[in-house]
Design a protein around this motif. Structure first.
Motif, PDB file in Angstrom:
ATOM      1  N   VAL A 110      -6.583  34.132   5.203  1.00 22.10           N
ATOM      2  CA  VAL A 110      -5.884  35.384   4.918  1.00 22.10           C
ATOM      3  C   VAL A 110      -4.797  35.123   3.873  1.00 22.10           C
ATOM      4  O   VAL A 110      -3.880  34.329   4.102  1.00 22.10           O
ATOM      5  N   GLY A 132     -10.233  39.427   6.327  1.00 23.21           N
ATOM      6  CA  GLY A 132      -9.384  40.607   6.256  1.00 23.21           C
ATOM      7  C   GLY A 132      -9.520  41.392   4.965  1.00 23.21           C
ATOM      8  O   GLY A 132      -8.953  42.467   4.825  1.00 23.21           O
ATOM      9  N   ARG A 133     -10.231  40.848   4.001  1.00 22.03           N
ATOM     10  CA  ARG A 133     -10.489  41.524   2.725  1.00 22.03           C
ATOM     11  C   ARG A 133     -11.716  40.879   2.100  1.00 22.03           C
ATOM     12  O   ARG A 133     -12.104  39.788   2.485  1.00 22.03           O
ATOM     13  N   ARG A 134     -12.280  41.537   1.133  1.00 26.13           N
ATOM     14  CA  ARG A 134     -13.472  40.988   0.486  1.00 26.13           C
ATOM     15  C   ARG A 134     -13.156  40.040  -0.659  1.00 26.13           C
ATOM     16  O   ARG A 134     -13.976  39.217  -1.034  1.00 26.13           O
ATOM     17  N   ASP A 135     -11.963  40.167  -1.231  1.00 27.19           N
ATOM     18  CA  ASP A 135     -11.614  39.388  -2.415  1.00 27.19           C
ATOM     19  C   ASP A 135     -11.378  37.917  -2.094  1.00 27.19           C
ATOM     20  O   ASP A 135     -10.591  37.588  -1.208  1.00 27.19           O
ATOM     21  N   THR A 137      -9.591  34.625  -2.996  1.00 28.24           N
ATOM     22  CA  THR A 137      -8.283  34.527  -3.638  1.00 28.24           C
ATOM     23  C   THR A 137      -7.779  33.094  -3.788  1.00 28.24           C
ATOM     24  O   THR A 137      -8.178  32.193  -3.063  1.00 28.24           O
ATOM     25  N   THR A 154      -7.968  37.058  -7.891  1.00 28.56           N
ATOM     26  CA  THR A 154      -9.312  36.948  -7.358  1.00 28.56           C
ATOM     27  C   THR A 154      -9.958  35.714  -7.979  1.00 28.56           C
ATOM     28  O   THR A 154      -9.460  35.177  -8.975  1.00 28.56           O
ATOM     29  N   GLU A 162      -0.862  43.836  -5.356  1.00 29.30           N
ATOM     30  CA  GLU A 162      -0.506  44.273  -4.001  1.00 29.30           C
ATOM     31  C   GLU A 162      -0.183  43.084  -3.086  1.00 29.30           C
ATOM     32  O   GLU A 162       0.423  43.256  -2.031  1.00 29.30           O
TER      33      GLU A 162
END
Length: 169
Positions: A110, A132-135, A137, A154, A162
């Motif tokens: 995360v 928790g997100r698709r990107d 990082t 990304t 954000e």
């Protein structure tokens, strides 16, 4: 001091090499917060400072790393030994104990950064398997006399405004 921080690449070799080749000239140091599942200081991890994750079995990575900078100590660990999926209390105590100004960890996949007890905590997320997100990082941390700035990107180098933040010293 400008540092590229990555984590949880879980066996990616070519993809990790491509990312590091693109970014290497833009930063002073590169850190991997564990679960690379690769050999230290070979292939894409050549010249990268890494720590041992729970999936880095049999590899001679250190469990933690402290990097002294002119702007304070940076502390690196994977986080599994500090139960970061349950709470951050143990990690916060360890960062305080070692006198860190910045504490970097992985394991949760995360992407997050926050300040606690005067220490900036950074999890770059995962460049392979985000949670928790698709990107996918990674982040860049810039330390100066005045501030600590964390910028997330990304895998394909698109800035993620954000996430991240600037923390006054």
């Amino acid at each position: 001091m400008k540092a590229l921080i990555i984590s949880d690449s879980h066996g990616w070799t070519n993809e990790l090499k491509q990312l590091l080749d693109r970014k290497r000239q833009d930063v002073d140091k590169i850190f991997h917060c564990g679960d690379s599942e690769l050999e230290p200081d070979k292939g894409p991890l050549a010249g990268v400072i890494g720590v041992k994750g729970n999936c880095d079995m049999g590899q001679p990575f250190p469990e933690e790393w402290m990097e002294e900078t002119e702007y304070g100590r940076m502390y690196f660990t994977h986080g599994h030994l500090f139960q970061v999926k349950s709470h951050l209390n143990t990690l916060v105590l360890r960062a305080e104990e070692v006198g860190a100004k910045v504490a970097c960890f992985g394991h949760t996949h995360v992407a997050t950064c926050f300040e606690e007890k005067g220490i900036v905590f950074i999890n770059p997320g995962s460049i392979r398997l985000p949670s928790g997100r698709r990107d996918q990082t990674y982040c860049i941390c810039e330390l100066t006399e005045q501030e600590i700035k964390v910028t997330y990107y990304t895998y394909d180098d698109q800035e993620m405004p954000e996430l991240g933040g600037t923390f006054k010293r």
